[in-house]
Design an enzyme around this catalytic site. Structure first.
Site, PDB file in Angstrom:
ATOM      1  NE  ARG A  53      32.767  45.334  40.180  1.00  0.00           N
ATOM      2  CZ  ARG A  53      33.647  46.263  39.809  1.00  0.00           C
ATOM      3  NH1 ARG A  53      34.738  45.917  39.169  1.00  0.00           N
ATOM      4  NH2 ARG A  53      33.445  47.537  40.114  1.00  0.00           N
TER       5      ARG A  53
ATOM      6  CD  GLU B 112      33.963  25.047  46.460  1.00  0.00           C
ATOM      7  OE1 GLU B 112      34.719  25.253  47.426  1.00  0.00           O
ATOM      8  OE2 GLU B 112      34.240  24.268  45.534  1.00  0.00           O
TER       9      GLU B 112
END
Ligand code: MOS
Length: 732
Positions: free
Chosen positions: A618, A695
């Site tokens: 999500r 990242e």
């Protein structure tokens, strides 16, 4: 509370606030200059003084004599801290191995040898130039290539240094299609905008540091060890952090030297590390050498995959374990990974911008491209052919969710991959050669225990407190969204207080674990606050609803704030994790597409378009998440084309230690960027069904650009960054 079964339906699933593209709630403070970063903090008393760090001019050796007389006599100078008066500095620190203060031995270039403290910054800086040091220089090892053959295997945070499944060597040797290539990635610097900075102030035996540290709980522990005082006596405040990228994970010279000087002087000391010192004084990413071997059948199935990596660090330092992505991304019955680390006398290498995966994929995803071309299979299809839904090293371990194939397919569709000409060097626009490249992306999405406190006041304002940091990522905003959703209030009724080690402990910002971990802690605290509200009302049952600023049950309805008229209601808790995160492999996946144009006359390489598709659970806030991913893609472009610390292997230093010569992308380098998040939830990953994403954005970017360069020109450069000189040499 404990998260050990997959998340069911919760108030979060209403998605009235969570999942919405809310603009950063602290944005107005930042653009108006009201957000106080470490160095901006103003102390009430006027006794604040300034420290200036002096770095060693040699990389290895010994201080024979240090002459402070002229510096001590200079105007405004109050104190000079050196190894002679600093006392012992504890070294039991969590990650960092280097001494923050040299002397008499010097371990690396620009290691601090003194902190000059004066009434003004200018006085401290001027006096620093008057310190005279006699050293004896010793020879050191500064060259990874020279030390590679003797480099031992090195375990990392991520596990053992080697893994073997089946018979890699045999399967590789007998594979009809073989690829055996070596790639190199350079030393890189975090180059965050805000320098490392600390204001240290003592009150009796209690220390407060206004500082710029991503991980406050580890930071105060390490500071306690360095100073030899109880952790309870230390408070770190990092309300805002101007970028960290892993380089501010831990306490370094600015914090510790400021604290020592402030204690010795009995006055608060302010230290900002000068930009020119940051590159050699603090940590950086180690260079790597990586050999990748892939064996495949004519149908494109990988039968053998091997990845060996060499990096370096100081004694006992942690390795840049670049084999990491190869352990999880592609199928193949016979496998081998080995991660080596040489010991060098260069500055200490540390975590930086998705450590392990970033350099690892710069090699792996180029090797995959090369293999696809050898096989005559489209590079998107070759990756899809070798997808796996279980960890290929440990097939009993499924991924919590893996929609890698959809990322590739959707990305190919949106990017116009079908228009790519598979023949390299075949597409021209005037003098420009045009090419498209793809790379897969994988980045671990760990989750860690995180605590928070939620307080409700009589005006219906909910205040959240946790020691989580916001390093420019959007933590304030996703935490406010979580609290608003849980308590059924508008986001402007939520106050978020972060970055104070006196608040409940979070894991901090790093490893793309921050958002998922900290919001889970806030979720737990808000459940406790809801219970406190219900208790106050004397209601029970599971049909109590928090919505529209009201608490309702059946026909009864009261204003949320009215429940706190007699006094603040408080809920505090910590989210802990059970076996779920052991049983399943938590990873995020993506696909990166790039289009480059190469000037056929000069060799200039320009990226023209970039797209990333992410499968990351999500998305708590598509606006801040998109900012994270496009920012990461900018870093990936830097890694592909320009970022490189130049090592002087004779004298043992990074030569280009400023932002004029350590090149990072500027606006003119960044083309059109697009980010797509697959619409998904991951109930195994966290109570909010969310994972990290920041990242993930960096890891596939650089190889997609390298692959686009090949497609544009037919020239393969395996030595990053892909600068014009290397391209022209490879082009012949
Ligand atoms: Mo990141 S390198 O884990 O701050």
């Amino acid at each position: 509370m404990r998260f050990d079964v997959p998340a069911g339906v919760s108030p979060i699933d209403r998605l009235k606030v969570v999942g919405r593209p809310v603009a950063r709630i602290e944005g107005p403070l930042k653009v108006s200059g009201l957000a106080a970063y470490a160095y901006d903090h103003r102390l009430a008393d006027a006794h604040l003084v300034h420290g200036y760090i002096v770095g060693s001019a040699i990389a290895k050796g010994r201080i024979d004599h240090i002459d402070l007389a002229d510096a001590e006599a200079a105007p405004g100078v109050l104190f000079i801290l050196t190894h002679r008066n600093a006392g012992p500095i504890g070294m039991e620190r969590s990650v960092i191995r280097s001494k923050v203060l040299a002397g008499p031995e010097i371990d690396h270039y620009h290691q601090a040898i003194a902190l000059v403290v004066a009434e003004t910054f200018e006085q401290a800086r001027a006096a620093a130039a008057l310190i005279r040091v006699d050293h004896s220089r010793k020879t050191g090892d500064f060259d990874l290539v020279a030390e590679k053959s003797g480099a031992p295997l090195a375990p990392s945070f991520r596990g053992p240094p080697e893994a073997a499944v089946g018979d890699f060597e045999g399967a590789f040797r007998s594979a009809p299609f073989q690829l055996d290539e070596t790639f190199t990635t350079p030393d890189q610097s975090h180059a965050m905008l805000e320098p490392h900075a600390t204001i240290a102030a003592w009150e009796g035996d209690k220390l407060t540091c206004w500082t710029s540290v991503q991980l406050l709980d580890i930071g105060t522990s390490d500071m306690a060890s360095a100073l030899g005082i109880p952790k309870e006596n230390i408070r770190f405040i990092s309300h805002y952090i101007g970028g960290g990228f892993g380089g501010k994970g831990f306490v370094l010279a600015d914090n510790i030297l400021a604290a020592l000087a402030a204690r010795a002087l009995g006055r608060p000391v302010k230290v900002a590390m000068q930009r020119a010192l940051i590159f050699n004084n603090t940590t950086h990413r180690s260079a790597t050498i990586q050999r990748i071997r892939i064996g495949a059948q004519p149908d494109g199935k990988i039968v053998a995959i091997g990845h060996e990596s060499w990096c370096y660090n100081v004694h006992n330092g942690w390795p840049e374990s670049a084999t990491q992505p190869t352990k999880v991304l592609y199928a193949g019955a016979n496998r081998m990974t080995r991660s080596h680390m040489a010991r060098l006398d260069l500055p200490e290498a540390g975590h930086m911008r998705a450590p392990c995966e970033t350099p690892g994929m710069m090699a792996l995803e180029c090797a995959m491209d090369e293999m696809a071309i050898k096989l005559g299979i489209d590079p998107v299809e070759f990756r899809i052919l070798n997808d796996t839904q279980v960890n290929p090293e440990n097939p009993s371990r499924p991924f919590s969710q893996r929609r890698f194939v959809e990322c590739l397919r959707q990305g190919a569709d949106r990017f116009g991959w079908s228009r790519r000409n598979a023949q390299p060097g075949a597409v021209r626009e005037g003098r420009w050669l045009i090419g498209m490249g793809v790379a897969g992306a994988v980045r671990a999405a760990p989750i860690f225990p995180s605590a928070a406190r939620a307080r409700l006041d009589r005006n219906g304002i909910v205040t959240i407190e946790t020691d989580m940091t916001d390093i420019g990522t959007g933590s304030y905003t996703v935490i406010a969204q979580t609290a608003a959703e849980m308590m059924g209030i508008d986001i402007d009724r939520v106050v978020v207080r972060l970055g104070d080690s006196s608040f409940p402990v979070s894991p901090g910002s790093g490893g793309q674990f921050g958002a998922a971990s900290s919001t889970a802690g806030v979720y737990a605290a808000c459940l406790k606050l809801r219970e406190a509200v219900a208790r106050h009302l004397g209601w029970n049952g599971d049909d109590i609803e928090f919505a529209d600023g009201l608490v309702r049950q059946g026909w009864q309805s009261v204003d949320l704030g009215s429940t706190a008229l007699a006094g603040e209601l408080i809920g505090g808790d910590r989210m802990d994790y059970g076996e779920l995160s052991q049983t399943y492999d938590l990873q995020t996946f993506g696909a990166n597409f790039s289009e480059v144009a190469v000037d056929s006359l000069t060799g200039e390489i320009r990226v023209r378009r970039m797209l990333m598709v992410c499968s990351a659970g999500r998305i708590l806030n598509p606006k801040t998440a998109r900012s994270q991913v496009i920012g990461s893609m900018v870093m990936g472009l830097g890694a592909a084309l320009m970022e490189q610390l130049a090592v002087d292997t004779r004298f043992g230093l990074f030569v280009n230690h400023d932002l004029a010569s350590y090149e990072v992308p500027v606006h003119a380098d960044i083309p059109h960027q697009e980010v797509i998040f697959l619409d998904e939830v991951d109930p195994i990953a966290s109570p909010l069904k969310a994972k990290g994403v920041g990242e993930l954005g960096i890891v596939g970017t650089a190889p997609s650009i390298a692959n686009a360069l090949y497609n544009a020109t037919g020239v393969r450069v395996r030595d990053y960054p892909l600068t014009v000189d290397k391209y022209l040499r490879a082009a012949g």
